[in-house]
Write an enzyme that holds these catalytic residues in place. Structure first.
Site, PDB file in Angstrom:
ATOM      1  N   LYS A 115       0.810  -1.217   0.000  1.00  0.00           N
ATOM      2  CA  LYS A 115       0.000   0.000   0.000  1.00  0.00           C
ATOM      3  C   LYS A 115       0.849   1.275   0.000  1.00  0.00           C
ATOM      4  O   LYS A 115       0.430   2.305  -0.541  1.00  0.00           O
ATOM      5  CB  LYS A 115      -0.949   0.004   1.201  1.00  0.00           C
ATOM      6  CG  LYS A 115      -1.847  -1.224   1.286  1.00  0.00           C
ATOM      7  CD  LYS A 115      -2.557  -1.520  -0.017  1.00  0.00           C
ATOM      8  CE  LYS A 115      -3.314  -2.833   0.040  1.00  0.00           C
ATOM      9  NZ  LYS A 115      -3.740  -3.296  -1.301  1.00  0.00           N
ATOM     10  N   LYS A 157      -2.454   2.004   9.160  1.00  0.00           N
ATOM     11  CA  LYS A 157      -2.669   0.876   8.252  1.00  0.00           C
ATOM     12  C   LYS A 157      -1.398   0.076   8.033  1.00  0.00           C
ATOM     13  O   LYS A 157      -0.301   0.645   7.991  1.00  0.00           O
ATOM     14  CB  LYS A 157      -3.158   1.375   6.885  1.00  0.00           C
ATOM     15  CG  LYS A 157      -4.506   2.069   6.908  1.00  0.00           C
ATOM     16  CD  LYS A 157      -4.941   2.428   5.488  1.00  0.00           C
ATOM     17  CE  LYS A 157      -6.344   2.989   5.446  1.00  0.00           C
ATOM     18  NZ  LYS A 157      -6.786   3.264   4.055  1.00  0.00           N
ATOM     19  N   GLY A 164      -9.887  -4.065   4.052  1.00  0.00           N
ATOM     20  CA  GLY A 164     -10.364  -3.692   5.371  1.00  0.00           C
ATOM     21  C   GLY A 164      -9.619  -4.361   6.510  1.00  0.00           C
ATOM     22  O   GLY A 164      -9.909  -4.124   7.685  1.00  0.00           O
ATOM     23  N   ILE A 202     -11.086  10.159   6.588  1.00  0.00           N
ATOM     24  CA  ILE A 202     -12.081  10.985   5.906  1.00  0.00           C
ATOM     25  C   ILE A 202     -13.450  10.700   6.512  1.00  0.00           C
ATOM     26  O   ILE A 202     -13.974   9.587   6.399  1.00  0.00           O
ATOM     27  CB  ILE A 202     -12.118  10.688   4.386  1.00  0.00           C
ATOM     28  CG1 ILE A 202     -10.701  10.810   3.781  1.00  0.00           C
ATOM     29  CG2 ILE A 202     -13.098  11.613   3.684  1.00  0.00           C
ATOM     30  CD1 ILE A 202     -10.109  12.178   3.816  1.00  0.00           C
ATOM     31  N   LYS A 236     -17.834  -5.203   2.926  1.00  0.00           N
ATOM     32  CA  LYS A 236     -19.002  -4.787   2.156  1.00  0.00           C
ATOM     33  C   LYS A 236     -20.178  -5.752   2.357  1.00  0.00           C
ATOM     34  O   LYS A 236     -19.981  -6.958   2.461  1.00  0.00           O
ATOM     35  CB  LYS A 236     -18.638  -4.727   0.675  1.00  0.00           C
ATOM     36  CG  LYS A 236     -17.494  -3.764   0.373  1.00  0.00           C
ATOM     37  CD  LYS A 236     -16.893  -4.026  -0.987  1.00  0.00           C
ATOM     38  CE  LYS A 236     -15.640  -3.206  -1.203  1.00  0.00           C
ATOM     39  NZ  LYS A 236     -14.920  -3.578  -2.441  1.00  0.00           N
ATOM     40  N   GLU A 287      -7.016   1.955  -2.745  1.00  0.00           N
ATOM     41  CA  GLU A 287      -6.176   0.833  -3.132  1.00  0.00           C
ATOM     42  C   GLU A 287      -6.652   0.272  -4.462  1.00  0.00           C
ATOM     43  O   GLU A 287      -7.741   0.604  -4.936  1.00  0.00           O
ATOM     44  CB  GLU A 287      -6.201  -0.268  -2.069  1.00  0.00           C
ATOM     45  CG  GLU A 287      -7.566  -0.914  -1.847  1.00  0.00           C
ATOM     46  CD  GLU A 287      -7.524  -1.948  -0.722  1.00  0.00           C
ATOM     47  OE1 GLU A 287      -6.709  -1.802   0.201  1.00  0.00           O
ATOM     48  OE2 GLU A 287      -8.311  -2.912  -0.790  1.00  0.00           O
ATOM     49  N   ARG A 291      -7.664  -8.230  -9.038  1.00  0.00           N
ATOM     50  CA  ARG A 291      -8.410  -9.484  -9.224  1.00  0.00           C
ATOM     51  C   ARG A 291      -9.848  -9.153  -9.587  1.00  0.00           C
ATOM     52  O   ARG A 291     -10.238  -7.987  -9.632  1.00  0.00           O
ATOM     53  CB  ARG A 291      -8.406 -10.274  -7.916  1.00  0.00           C
ATOM     54  CG  ARG A 291      -8.948  -9.447  -6.752  1.00  0.00           C
ATOM     55  CD  ARG A 291      -9.114 -10.254  -5.497  1.00  0.00           C
ATOM     56  NE  ARG A 291      -9.276  -9.423  -4.329  1.00  0.00           N
ATOM     57  CZ  ARG A 291     -10.364  -8.774  -3.967  1.00  0.00           C
ATOM     58  NH1 ARG A 291     -11.434  -8.821  -4.739  1.00  0.00           N
ATOM     59  NH2 ARG A 291     -10.427  -8.050  -2.871  1.00  0.00           N
TER      60      ARG A 291
END
Length: 449
Positions: A115, A157, A164, A202, A236, A287, A291
Site C-alpha cells: 500500500k 494501516k 479492510g 475521511i 461490504k 487501493e 483481481r
C-alpha cells in the site's frame, strides 16, 4: 485456452465454471475435506482433493495446487477472489510452470499489494491520494509527527494489508500510542512485514470503486463505478451501480483517474480502483484490487458483459472484446446483497446445515450461490451463502423488486442477515441513497439491533 484449474471454492468457483461451460473450456476444481459435497465440486469436469479443511492445509498450499495443475496439464489457473488471488508469489510460480495466470502479472500484484508503494505510484501518476505519511512510518515519534500534521482522527494501516484488514482508526494521540506496536505486530503476523503508514481519516465518506480492464495490446477501459458504502467491520454488505447521490461530473473525473491508475502500472486483466469520497465529492485513491471483485455481477448486470469471459480472453492474449470506451454502455440499476450465515446483530458467523434454502421470485434476479439445500456452512471459511443481484430499470424499480424478492426468501438451519436487508431497503436513509460507510453502524444503533 481449453482447460483451466480454479484455485478457489464456493460461489466464485461455480461462477467461473458457468462461463467456462459456455466457452467449452474444461474445468478442474480443487477442494478440501469440508467442501467435498459442495456444488462446485460436482459442477467441474474434474475435481481433486487438495487437503484438510483449514485453508492453510488446502486452498493456500501452492505446491498441492500446482501438482494438480501439472498433472491435469491445464492451460490456465483462475484464482477467483480472496485466498491466493492477490498472492504475487503464487502468480509468479504459475507463470514459471508455463501456465497462464488468469489475472494481472505478478509484478503488478506485488506493486499494488504494497500500500505504501501503491500510494507512491499513484502520486507520481497524479491520482489523488488521501493525505498521509510519505511512505511508511518507522517509529511512534514519526507517526505522532505525521498525525499532528494531518490532524486526527487518522487511520493506521499495514502496508501489506487490504480489504479492510490490518487497519485501525485512532481518534487521538493516546489511541495512536496504544495501537502503534500492536498494529505493527499484527501486520507482521498477517502479512509478513511490519511496515505501517498513516492516512487522514475521511469523515462521512463513501466507498466508490471503478472497474477497469486492460489487455496485452495496450487497451485499457473502465466499466463504470460501484458504490460499496454499506459495510460492517469494514466489509461490504450491499453494492450498487450506478452510485446514487454522486454527480456525473465527479464520476467522470473518477473514471479518468482510474484509467490513469491503470496506465501507471500497465495494468492487464480485471482490476478495481477503490476511492474514498468525502461529503464535498472530493475523492482519493484507497487501493487497487488486482483481481475479480466479489461484486463484479453488479457491473455485469448494467453492462451486459461477462467479466470472466473477458478475463479468459485477455489471459489467452486476445484483445478486449470492446477496446473503445465509447463502445461500452450501462443500462438500468443493479444492487447486490451478500447473504451471510451470520447473526444479524453481532455479525458473528452462524455455521450449520442449510435445512431450507428457498429463494424469492422475480424478474431480473440473479443468484450466485455456493450452496444447495442440505449443504453445511462450516466454520472454516467466509460464511457467505450467496450473492443476490437484482436489476431494475432504475434504482426505485430495483428496490421494489428487491422487496418482493426478499419476501419470498426462506433460509433455515442457520442465522442469516436476510431480515436486515428487509429493514434496510425500507429505510429512508438507504432509499435516499445518501449513505456513508458509517451508515449501517448508525442504522443498527438507531434501531437497537
Amino acid at each position: 485456452m481449453q482447460k483451466i484449474l480454479i484455485a478457489n471454492r464456493g460461489e466464485i468457483a461455480s461462477r467461473i465454471i458457468k462461463t467456462c461451460k459456455q466457452l467449452n473450456i474444461q474445468t478442474v476444481a480443487v477442494y478440501s475435506d469440508a467442501d467435498q459435497d459442495m456444488p462446485f465440486v460436482k459442477e467441474a469436469d474434474i475435481a481433486h482433493r487438495i487437503g484438510e479443511s483449514q485453508v492453510n492445509r488446502s486452498y493456500l498450499v501452492v505446491d498441492n495446487i500446482l501438482d494438480v495443475a501439472k498433472k491435469e496439464k491445464v492451460d490456465g489457473i483462475h484464482p477467483g477472489y480472496g485466498l491466493l488471488s492477490e498472492n504475487a508469489d503464487f502468480a509468479r510460480r504459475v507463470a514459471e510452470e508455463g501456465i497462464s495466470f488468469i489475472g494481472p502479472a505478478h509484478d503488478i500484484i506485488e506493486k499494488m499489494g504494497d500500500k505504501v508503494e501503491a500510494r507512491r505510484v499513484m502520486q507520481d501518476a497524479s491520482v489523488p491520494v488521501v493525505p498521509g505519511s510519505d511512505g511508511g512510518v518507522e517509529s511512534l515519534d514519526a507517526a505522532k509527527s505525521v498525525a499532528n500534521e494531518i490532524g486526527y482522527p487518522v487511520m493506521l494501516k499495514a502496508s501489506g494489508g487490504g480489504g479492510g484488514i490490518g487497519m485501525i482508526r485512532c481518534e487521538n494521540e493516546q489511541a495512536l500510542v496504544q495501537s502503534f506496536d500492536s498494529t505493527k505486530n499484527r501486520a507482521k503476523a498477517y502479512f509478513g512485514k511490519e511496515e505501517v503508514f498513516l492516512e487522514k481519516c475521511i469523515e462521512n465518506a463513501r466507498h466508490v470503486e471503478v472497474q477497469i480492464f486492460g489487455d496485452h495490446h495496450g487497451n485499457l477501459v473502465h466499466l463504470f463505478e460501484r458504490n460499496c458504502s454499506v459495510q460492517r467491520r469494514n466489509q461490504k454488505v450491499i453494492e450498487e451501480s450506478p452510485s446514487p447521490s454522486l454527480s456525473q461530473e465527479t464520476k467522470e473525473k473518477m473514471f479518468a483517474s482510474a484509467i490513469q491508475a491503470g496506465k501507471a502500472v500497465d495494468y492487464t486483466n480485471a482490476g478495481t480502483v477503490e476511492f474514498i469520497v468525502d461529503d464535498e465529492e472530493n475523492f482519493y485513491f484507497l487501493e487497487m484490487n488486482t483481481r475479480l471483485q466479489v461484486e463484479h455481477p453488479v457491473t455485469e448486470s448494467i453492462t451486459g458483459l461477462d467479466l470472466v469471459k473477458w478475463q479468459l480472453l485477455v489471459a489467452s492474449g486476445e484483445p478486449l472484446p470492446l477496446c473503445k470506451q465509447e463502445e461500452i454502455h450501462a443500462n438500468g440499476h443493479a444492487i447486490e446483497f451478500r447473504v451471510y450465515a451470520e447473526d444479524p446483530k453481532t455479525f458473528y458467523p452462524s455455521p450449520g446445515q442449510l435445512t431450507t434454502l428457498q429463494w424469492g421470485k422475480g424478474d431480473d434476479v440473479r443468484i450466485d450461490s455456493g450452496y444447495e439445500e442440505g449443504n453445511k456452512v462450516t466454520p472454516f471459511y467466509d460464511p457467505m451463502i450467496s450473492k443476490c443481484i437484482i436489476k431494475g430499470d432504475n434504482r426505485e424499480d430495483a428496490l421494489h423488486k428487491a422487496k418482493v424478492f426478499f419476501e419470498g426468501v426462506t433460509i433455515e438451519g442457520v442465522k442469516t442477515n436476510v431480515a436486515l436487508f428487509k429493514d434496510i431497503i425500507e429505510d429512508i436513509g438507504f432509499i435516499e441513497g445518501t449513505y456513508t460507510t458509517k451508515w449501517l453502524q448508525d442504522f443498527l444503533k438507531a434501531n437497537q439491533m
